[in-house]
Motif scaffolding. Structure first.
Motif, short mmCIF file in Angstrom:
data_model
loop_
_atom_site.label_atom_id
_atom_site.label_comp_id
_atom_site.label_asym_id
_atom_site.label_seq_id
_atom_site.Cartn_x
_atom_site.Cartn_y
_atom_site.Cartn_z
N ASP A 79 17.69 38.09 80.08
CA ASP A 79 17.96 39.47 80.50
C ASP A 79 17.66 40.45 79.38
N ALA A 80 18.05 40.09 78.15
CA ALA A 80 17.76 40.96 77.01
C ALA A 80 16.25 41.06 76.79
N ARG A 81 15.55 39.95 76.90
CA ARG A 81 14.09 39.97 76.75
C ARG A 81 13.44 40.83 77.83
N ARG A 82 13.94 40.71 79.06
CA ARG A 82 13.39 41.50 80.17
C ARG A 82 13.61 43.00 79.91
N ARG A 83 14.78 43.36 79.35
CA ARG A 83 15.04 44.77 79.06
C ARG A 83 14.16 45.27 77.93
N ILE A 84 13.93 44.42 76.92
CA ILE A 84 13.13 44.83 75.77
C ILE A 84 11.66 44.90 76.12
N GLY A 142 10.19 44.65 79.20
CA GLY A 142 9.94 45.42 80.41
C GLY A 142 9.45 44.51 81.51
N LYS A 143 10.04 44.69 82.69
CA LYS A 143 9.68 43.81 83.80
C LYS A 143 8.61 44.43 84.69
N ASP A 144 8.25 45.69 84.45
CA ASP A 144 7.27 46.35 85.31
C ASP A 144 5.88 46.36 84.70
#
Length: 91
Positions: A51-56, A58-60
């Motif tokens: 989740d932290a990696r996805r926030r850093i 970016g998932k878009d």
């Protein structure tokens, strides 16, 4: 520390003195709950890391098709005469 090592040696000797079926029962009574705890902790930690990696990161981010230098549809650069894959739509 010596007290813990001494206690553990006693536990090992006690388990080793049991016959096979009670040994299995005792070991499973300890190993199965320990494995569940390890699995739950690993799940929580890895979920937090991803989740932290996805926030850093970016998932878009735009997706890329392997083998091309630009985003595009699957099979867009397919040579003529090659049938589309089963998962592609046949428009």
């Amino acid at each position: 520390m010596n007290a813990v090592a001494s206690w553990w040696d006693g536990v090992e000797l006690w388990i080793a003195g049991l016959s096979f079926v009670p040994q299995v029962a005792v070991v499973l009574a300890v190993v199965v709950p320990a494995a569940v705890v390890v699995a739950v902790v690993a799940d929580v930690v890895l979920s937090a890391v991803f989740d932290a990696r996805r926030r850093i990161v970016g998932k878009d981010r735009p997706g890329r098709v392997v083998g091309t230098d630009r985003p595009g549809r699957v099979g867009e650069d397919r040579p003529s005469g090659v049938a589309p894959a089963a998962t592609e739509s046949r428009e």
